[in-house]
Design a protein around this motif. Structure first.
Motif, mmCIF file in Angstrom:
data_model
loop_
_atom_site.group_PDB
_atom_site.id
_atom_site.type_symbol
_atom_site.label_atom_id
_atom_site.label_comp_id
_atom_site.label_asym_id
_atom_site.label_seq_id
_atom_site.Cartn_x
_atom_site.Cartn_y
_atom_site.Cartn_z
ATOM 1 N N LEU A 1 4.452 6.915 7.621
ATOM 2 C CA LEU A 1 3.507 5.728 7.474
ATOM 3 C C LEU A 1 4.427 4.449 6.403
ATOM 4 O O LEU A 1 3.400 3.101 6.627
ATOM 5 C CB LEU A 1 2.163 6.562 6.486
ATOM 6 N N GLN B 1 4.927 10.827 4.353
ATOM 7 C CA GLN B 1 4.306 9.682 4.004
ATOM 8 C C GLN B 1 5.254 8.451 4.440
ATOM 9 O O GLN B 1 4.964 7.638 3.973
ATOM 10 C CB GLN B 1 4.545 10.280 2.739
ATOM 11 N N SER C 1 -6.742 13.180 5.996
ATOM 12 C CA SER C 1 -5.903 13.389 5.199
ATOM 13 C C SER C 1 -5.253 11.840 5.021
ATOM 14 O O SER C 1 -4.025 11.909 3.294
ATOM 15 C CB SER C 1 -4.933 14.064 6.378
ATOM 16 N N PHE C 2 -5.725 10.785 5.283
ATOM 17 C CA PHE C 2 -4.645 10.035 4.749
ATOM 18 C C PHE C 2 -5.636 9.389 3.596
ATOM 19 O O PHE C 2 -6.091 9.010 3.131
ATOM 20 C CB PHE C 2 -5.496 8.423 5.596
ATOM 21 N N ARG C 3 -4.387 9.486 1.931
ATOM 22 C CA ARG C 3 -4.411 8.778 1.791
ATOM 23 C C ARG C 3 -3.774 7.945 0.336
ATOM 24 O O ARG C 3 -2.526 7.313 0.669
ATOM 25 C CB ARG C 3 -3.894 10.295 0.532
ATOM 26 N N ILE C 4 -4.665 6.977 -0.219
ATOM 27 C CA ILE C 4 -3.560 5.787 -0.304
ATOM 28 C C ILE C 4 -3.786 6.045 -2.678
ATOM 29 O O ILE C 4 -4.364 6.443 -2.920
ATOM 30 C CB ILE C 4 -4.456 4.552 -0.286
ATOM 31 N N LYS C 5 -2.285 5.811 -2.616
ATOM 32 C CA LYS C 5 -2.044 5.746 -4.209
ATOM 33 C C LYS C 5 -2.605 4.879 -4.850
ATOM 34 O O LYS C 5 -2.646 3.578 -4.538
ATOM 35 C CB LYS C 5 -0.842 6.292 -5.038
ATOM 36 N N PHE D 1 4.204 8.514 13.690
ATOM 37 C CA PHE D 1 4.489 9.781 12.365
ATOM 38 C C PHE D 1 3.685 10.844 14.257
ATOM 39 O O PHE D 1 4.461 12.144 13.601
ATOM 40 C CB PHE D 1 3.471 10.049 11.971
ATOM 41 N N LYS D 2 4.056 10.570 15.727
ATOM 42 C CA LYS D 2 3.830 11.732 16.320
ATOM 43 C C LYS D 2 4.640 12.829 16.407
ATOM 44 O O LYS D 2 4.482 13.782 16.507
ATOM 45 C CB LYS D 2 3.483 10.765 17.991
ATOM 46 N N GLU E 1 -6.192 11.540 19.628
ATOM 47 C CA GLU E 1 -6.034 10.243 19.965
ATOM 48 C C GLU E 1 -7.645 9.217 19.861
ATOM 49 O O GLU E 1 -7.374 8.152 18.865
ATOM 50 C CB GLU E 1 -5.190 9.599 20.257
ATOM 51 N N LEU F 1 -4.942 0.402 8.920
ATOM 52 C CA LEU F 1 -5.258 2.233 7.717
ATOM 53 C C LEU F 1 -6.118 1.949 6.749
ATOM 54 O O LEU F 1 -6.792 2.323 6.487
ATOM 55 C CB LEU F 1 -3.589 2.328 7.811
ATOM 56 N N TYR F 2 -5.531 0.641 5.818
ATOM 57 C CA TYR F 2 -6.680 0.488 4.575
ATOM 58 C C TYR F 2 -7.693 0.258 4.900
ATOM 59 O O TYR F 2 -8.467 0.558 3.983
ATOM 60 C CB TYR F 2 -5.229 -0.495 3.904
ATOM 61 N N TYR G 1 -0.081 5.036 14.739
ATOM 62 C CA TYR G 1 -0.453 7.227 14.684
ATOM 63 C C TYR G 1 1.076 7.450 15.916
ATOM 64 O O TYR G 1 1.315 8.871 15.147
ATOM 65 C CB TYR G 1 -1.568 7.196 16.291
ATOM 66 N N VAL H 1 0.851 -0.910 0.029
ATOM 67 C CA VAL H 1 -0.254 -0.183 0.212
ATOM 68 C C VAL H 1 0.683 1.237 -0.347
ATOM 69 O O VAL H 1 2.080 1.522 0.231
ATOM 70 C CB VAL H 1 -1.382 -0.076 0.899
ATOM 71 N N ASP H 2 0.582 2.238 -0.728
ATOM 72 C CA ASP H 2 1.327 3.741 -0.639
ATOM 73 C C ASP H 2 0.614 4.685 -0.199
ATOM 74 O O ASP H 2 0.249 5.256 -0.736
ATOM 75 C CB ASP H 2 1.913 3.938 -2.489
ATOM 76 N N PHE H 3 0.719 4.532 0.945
ATOM 77 C CA PHE H 3 0.110 5.820 1.183
ATOM 78 C C PHE H 3 0.658 7.750 0.928
ATOM 79 O O PHE H 3 1.876 7.834 0.855
ATOM 80 C CB PHE H 3 0.002 5.741 3.482
ATOM 81 N N SER H 4 -0.100 8.319 0.663
ATOM 82 C CA SER H 4 0.047 9.468 0.943
ATOM 83 C C SER H 4 -0.716 11.011 1.574
ATOM 84 O O SER H 4 -1.399 10.005 1.946
ATOM 85 C CB SER H 4 -0.198 10.111 -0.314
ATOM 86 N N ILE H 5 -0.278 11.778 1.739
ATOM 87 C CA ILE H 5 -1.050 12.582 2.230
ATOM 88 C C ILE H 5 -1.649 13.064 1.421
ATOM 89 O O ILE H 5 -0.908 13.966 0.798
ATOM 90 C CB ILE H 5 -0.701 13.369 3.801
#
Lengths: 202, 361
Positions: free
Chosen positions: A135, A132, B56-60, A181-182, B10, A146-147, A178, A110-114
């Motif tokens: 994550l 990113q 804000s979480f996005r997945i390509k 990336f805190k 949280e 998360l996915y 979480y 999975v390739d996360f981005s914000i």
């Protein structure tokens, strides 16, 4: 056929499920067309062999039909199918790859981005890249939680069922995600606020 | 309803109701949170932060996806598969007869075999195996078609031979010397294993070619569709230097040598006719001359279908048979032509076998 299709397209998924369990083929077909793509999208993340994942989906639905009389009513069709998919991919994979350890050591692609829209005006490219990166370096299980929660929009109950772990474990995985990336949390949030607050809340 | 008054960022991010609000933006949720914030205005910042993160979480997107065509193909495939058992139910009487006939066949073969082994015993000393194995050795100059008990097909090339059980038990093991093309009937619970020396080709449902390389222990495997795994069946699993297994998917091949630890697989420069990339196009015919259809099958499978060229010359055919195994393809053509077909002694014959026949080549 057209009329039936229009009819099934409007049916709620739990009703669709009950129709299918009663042996209605249109309902069954509708289930396949509604979920095949999402199941592919999920399964492919465990194993990047398209033909293999397609086979898994087809067999999953075939067995579903064969066993329809023994299947229970469910309020969460999507979760049910995702669980079946995950289970099948692992099982078939084990059939294939001798000596491969099960479940414990899988990978989850999975390739996360914000969201980076509007970000250009602030110098945050570096920051967003860093978040990113954090994550994407999470262990597979964390990424999977998360996915399922934020992309597939499944609730924690369903995630528990799908991954075969209890609520506490789901929360622990999320907690650690979480936490990871805190370190960047404060700045991260600040940037996000700049971008999103007005849009989201009002 | 959960008491949110003590929630921190949280905590909100662990709450389904909150996350659903951010992701799905449902109106009744909006109303709830507006009311709640009215009550706890000091929580505005917390809520904003949590919402910003959750949103804000996005997945390509993946580079591949399941196309609409594939979904439709899947649906029609499933519709076919799920209609089989019902046919069986309505034809119980006939099925029973088929079963009895099969039982007699098996019995007869076993009988013959025992006779043979007894005979061997007297003449050649002890017999090692007590399994009802069939051995097809192709000494002719054209390929032979074999249909095994599970419906799987093997096209045995000239000079090659295949040993296989008359009926498969808990496993599906066959022994190949030389070269053969396989079209394996799918059964995930019973992998199909082709043994060639110590090298094993394992498959769950697919078509592929196995060829031993003369004078060497090497085996060449080419995959048309599906997935196979090639490994050294004699290697010790715990030996770190053992030859690694190679997994192949469509249009890939490997020359597997038990003497080598790493056997590289190669992607074929051009997809095979029977691969999913090409088969749907190659085996969909619109008013095509029957002879060209037959020749295409001959070429794809390396077989030699026998037919009366004069009789078929002027006939054309419209059909789509890419998804069918070799024997079904031939049957469909015959049915469309209203002709008989037979599969005898490894030969494939279209038309009455008594007629004068000319080979397709």
């Amino acid at each position: 056929m057209g009329a039936i299709k229009d009819f099934t397209a409007a049916v709620k998924e739990t009703d669709l499920w009950d129709l299918f369990r009663a042996g209605n083929r249109d309902a069954y077909t509708e289930l396949v067309s509604r979920y095949a793509k999402a199941l592919f999208n999920y399964g492919y993340r465990f194993n990047q062999d398209e033909a293999f994942i397609e086979d898994c989906i087809q067999d999953l639905f075939f067995d579903l039909w064969e066993g329809r009389e023994r299947i229970n009513a469910t309020p969460a069709v999507k979760g049910y199918l995702f669980k079946a998919m995950r289970h099948r991919v692992f099982r078939e994979q084990a059939n294939w790859q001798r000596n491969q350890a099960l479940d414990e050591s899988y990978d989850f692609l999975v390739d996360f981005s914000i969201e980076t829209r509007l970000i250009a005006e602030v110098d945050v490219t570096l920051l967003s890249t860093r978040v990113q990166q954090v994550l994407n370096e999470l262990p597979p299980r964390h990424r999977e939680v998360l996915y399922l929660r934020f992309f597939e929009e499944l609730d924690f109950n369903e995630i528990e069922q799908i991954m075969g772990i209890n609520r506490q474990s789901v929360h622990n995985l999320l907690q650690r995600a979480y936490k990871s990336f805190k370190a960047n949390w404060a700045v991260f949030v600040f940037v996000l606020m700049l971008i999103k607050t007005s849009k989201l809340i009002h | 309803m959960t008491d949110y008054s003590n929630f921190e960022v949280e905590d909100f991010l662990h709450d389904d109701f909150f996350i659903d609000w951010v992701l799905k933006k449902e109106p009744d949720h909006d109303a709830f949170w507006a009311k709640w914030l009215n009550q706890y205005p000091e929580k505005q910042k917390t809520i904003d932060e949590a919402a910003a993160i959750a949103g804000s979480f996005r997945i390509k997107p993946l580079k591949v996806s399941l196309s609409d065509e594939k979904v439709n193909a899947m649906i029609s495939g499933l519709q076919q598969r799920i209609s089989v058992p019902e046919k069986k139910k309505t034809a119980i009487y006939r099925t029973m007869w088929v079963r009895i006939a099969a039982a007699i066949c098996v019995f007869a073969t076993v009988g013959t075999w025992f006779y043979l082994s007894y005979y061997k015993k007297i003449n050649q000393g002890p017999v090692i195996e007590i399994v009802n194995m069939l051995n097809v050795s192709n000494q002719s100059h054209v390929a032979k078609l074999i249909r095994m008990s599970d419906g799987s097909l093997a096209v045995i090339k000239p000079g090659s031979s295949l040993r296989y059980p008359a009926t498969f038990g808990d496993t599906r093991d066959v022994v190949l010397t030389g070269e053969a093309f396989f079209e394996v009937h799918k059964n995930p619970h019973k992998p199909f294993l082709v043994h060639n020396g110590n090298i094993v080709v394992k498959v769950l449902g697919t078509s592929f070619t196995v060829k031993s390389i003369a004078g060497k222990q090497d085996v060449k495997v080419v995959v048309n569709t599906g997935r196979v795994s090639v490994y050294d069946g004699a290697a010790d699993d715990k030996d770190p230097d053992r030859p690694k297994e190679v997994i192949l998917t469509q249009n890939q091949q490997v020359v597997y040598s038990a003497g080598k630890q790493n056997n590289e697989k190669q992607l074929l420069p051009r997809p095979l006719i029977l691969s999913q990339v090409r088969a749907p196009k190659e085996f969909t015919f619109d008013n095509a001359p029957v002879i060209s259809v037959i020749e295409k099958i001959n070429k794809a499978y390396g077989v030699n279908i026998e037919y009366d060229r004069e009789k078929l010359e002027k006939l054309t055919l419209t059909t789509s048979i890419s998804e069918k195994p070799l024997d079904e393809k031939v049957r469909i053509i015959c049915k469309a032509l209203n002709m008989e077909c037979s599969f005898k002694d490894g030969r494939i014959i279209i038309g009455s076998p008594d007629n004068k026949l000319s080979s397709g080549r």
